[in-house]
Scaffold this active site. Structure first.
Site: not given
Ligand code: AGP
Length: 606
Positions: A2, A28, A75, A101-102, A480, A484, A487, A503, A601
């Site tokens: 959050c 967030r 969140w 937050n947490g 990667e 992308k 997500e 395989h 994020k």
């Molecule tokens: C990637 O686009 C995502 N936002 C997510 O996988 C991110 O890379 C992951 O949560 C790690 O975040 P960080 O680099 O802040 O530790």
């Protein structure tokens, strides 16, 4: 996950500034938003399920006045996105309002205890136990500050909390395992989950440590530990400005951040690499820093994990034993470590709970720890023995883009430093690697100028699934690219080691599953044979390859070209094309690109 924000000042426009902060924090979490403001009497709460725009609608008729307030964007972890589960939460008497937050791990036992004392709960959240506990202590005659401390001592888990109380002109806050920073400007104070939240108002920041309790009033702040003893925390000036936290005229932060890469890569490289002499200068890592290191373990999540995979290939191919681990797995089943083990936590935010707990495990087991991060003052940077900053500037879009490129470059420079200290000699091709890394900003700009990713995204929209393949250091780039794509477009996308297709995954390949093959100039002929395997199943192939790679152009249905460069730099360029591909695919599907569903994020809970 959050975002929390608080503000105290001498003018009664707290709500306006809280709303700016909440908008800067929305990446967030965007399940619900709320705020509470004090204007003489008790805290008044406004909250709504959904995005901040809905909260603003609620306040549209009349923005409540007040000098101090707290705000939250959620969140969901405990309880679905509803008005009731939105923060701030209050106790039975509504004298106390709290944002958090947490995760409060012992909330159920606290709830049971409070219910037995007659408290009634309105939400499903773990957070709501906090204001009820504070009320209990206030009722027993404690001052608001004492009641806050006594309550915090009862909590276990991770938290950053800010609290308003009706009889006080102060805001009370603390952190343990979740980020919280203080912004200061001319007697006005902000508290927030991260710096971009209040960058519009100040660049003067105080970083808090776990266990710090901060009390802010107009013109005054006090930081103590949980026992009440005063602790000293410095005020620092961050070299970020409000524009960094804005969209800069782009439709989405993600597109802005993709286009920022020539600049962010120059920042990452500045003063660190000399391709002529082959010299590496990493500010806090002079020659000999890594003497005695016998193996390197990299721990990370998501995109950072993929950058870590590129990092360990750089080290491994130069004779340094290195391995990359998913942080969440490392935290539960750590490999053996000792004092000759260097554990590198790769994390752009520096706040990812899984990566922090992996680093804490390594630390406790006697390993050296080092954070490769984008955020000065982040928990990872402060808890590790050392920190290397990737200098990419604030990244707001949930999908990490420019930070991946800066992580790969930073890990390559760090890698070369480790190679020299552990093997006693430079890498054979160091000048050409450093030259290729130094060319990255211009080469990325070339791709941004000539890319046809939009056309490719359009040509293959409505496909059944999207597969990405690569070998060696192109494999993490394939992973990667798939991350992308899925997500932000929500389409089924997967990355595979090209040699692994036959395989099993090859069974998924059909004429309606385009395959994106990443070529970095190393083992290309092998990757080409995998391209022929998928072509034989009728799948369209899009190659991401050097503009000088004729063999590939002959076989692929389409090519996303990259300028020809050293294999250790080609991955960054190929990934820029895949970032643009994902962006345009999501745009064609009209997805909320900066705030993809169910994601956030910075993932601050395990
Ligand atoms: C990637 O686009 C995502 N936002 C997510 O996988 C991110 O890379 C992951 O949560 C790690 O975040 P960080 O680099 O802040 O530790």
């Amino acid at each position: 996950m959050c975002g929390i924000i608080a503000r105290v000042g001498e003018t009664d426009d707290a709500v306006d500034e809280l709303l700016v902060g909440l908008e800067n924090l929305e990446y967030r979490g965007y399940d619900s938003a709320g705020l509470a403001v004090k204007n003489g009497s008790g805290p008044t709460v406004f909250k709504r399920e959904g995005q901040i725009s809905r909260l603003k609608d609620l306040l549209a008729d009349e923005v409540p006045a007040g000098e101090l307030g707290i705000g939250h964007t959620r969140w969901s972890t405990h309880g679905p996105p509803t008005d009731e589960n939105a923060h701030p939460h209050t106790g039975c008497s509504e004298r106390v309002a709290v944002v958090h937050n947490g995760i409060i791990e012992n909330y159920e036992s606290l709830r049971t205890e409070l219910r037995q004392r007659g408290h009634e709960f309105e939400s499903d959240t773990d957070t709501e136990v906090i204001p009820h506990l504070v009320e209990e202590h206030l009722a027993s005659g404690a001052t608001p500050e004492e009641a806050f401390r006594m309550t915090v001592r009862r909590l276990s888990g991770s938290y950053a909390v800010a609290m308003l109380v009706d009889e006080s002109d102060a805001i009370y806050a603390t952190r343990s395992g979740s980020p919280l920073v203080v912004g200061v400007r001319d007697g006005k104070y902000f508290l927030a989950s991260d710096v971009p939240a209040f960058l519009d108002f100040t660049d003067e920041v105080i970083y808090l440590d776990d266990g710090d309790v901060v009390v802010v009033r107009p013109g005054k702040h006090e930081i103590t530990n949980l026992e009440g003893r005063s602790v000293e925390r410095q005020t620092k000036t961050v070299d970020w400005n409000p524009e960094d936290a804005g969209k800069g005229g782009y439709d989405h932060y993600m597109l802005k951040e993709i286009h920022e890469q020539p600049t962010s890569l120059r920042q990452t490289l500045r003063g660190r690499a000399d391709p002529v002499t082959g010299d590496i200068t990493l500010e806090d890592f002079p020659s000999g820093t890594f003497d005695g290191v016998r193996r390197v373990q990299l721990v990370a999540c998501g995109t950072s994990y993929h950058a870590g995979l590129v990092g360990n290939q750089f080290l491994g191919s130069r004779g340094v034993p290195a391995q990359t681990f998913l942080a969440s797995e490392y935290a539960v089943s750590p490999p053996p470590v000792d004092d000759s083990t260097l554990v590198v936590g790769v994390t752009q935010s520096g706040e990812t709970a899984d990566t922090l707990s992996a680093l804490r495990r390594a630390n406790a087991a006697g390993a050296r720890t080092l954070a490769v991060t984008n955020v000065v003052g982040s928990t990872a940077a402060r808890e590790c023995d050392d920190a290397l900053f990737i200098r990419a500037g604030p990244e707001i879009g949930v999908a990490a883009t420019k930070t991946f490129s800066s992580q790969v470059v930073s890990l390559s420079l760090l890698g070369e430093r480790i190679v020299r200290d552990t093997t006693g000699h430079r890498s054979d091709d160091v000048e050409s690697v450093l030259s290729a890394l130094s060319d990255l900003p211009d080469n990325v700009q070339r791709i941004l100028d000539y890319t046809k990713a939009h056309r490719i995204a359009k040509r293959y929209r409505d496909s059944e699934a999207y597969f990405f393949i690569g070998r060696g250091s192109a494999f993490p780039v394939a992973l990667e690219g798939a991350l992308k794509f899925k997500e932000i477009s929500y389409e089924h996308a997967e990355g595979f080691a090209a040699g692994e297709l036959k395989h099993g995954p090859l069974a998924l390949v059909t004429p309606t599953t385009p395959v994106f093959a990443v070529f970095n100039g190393r083992n290309d002929e092998k990757t080409l044979s995998n391209v022929k395997e998928v072509e034989a199943r009728g799948a369209p192939v899009v190659a991401v390859a050097s503009d000088e790679n004729e063999a590939v152009a002959q076989y692929a249905d389409d090519v996303l070209t990259i300028p020809d460069t050293h294999p250790d730099a080609a991955g960054v360029l190929a990934n820029v094309q895949l970032q643009l591909l994902s962006y345009h695919a999501a745009e064609l599907l009209d997805r909320p690109i900066d705030k993809p569903r169910n994601l956030a994020k910075s993932v601050t809970v395990e």
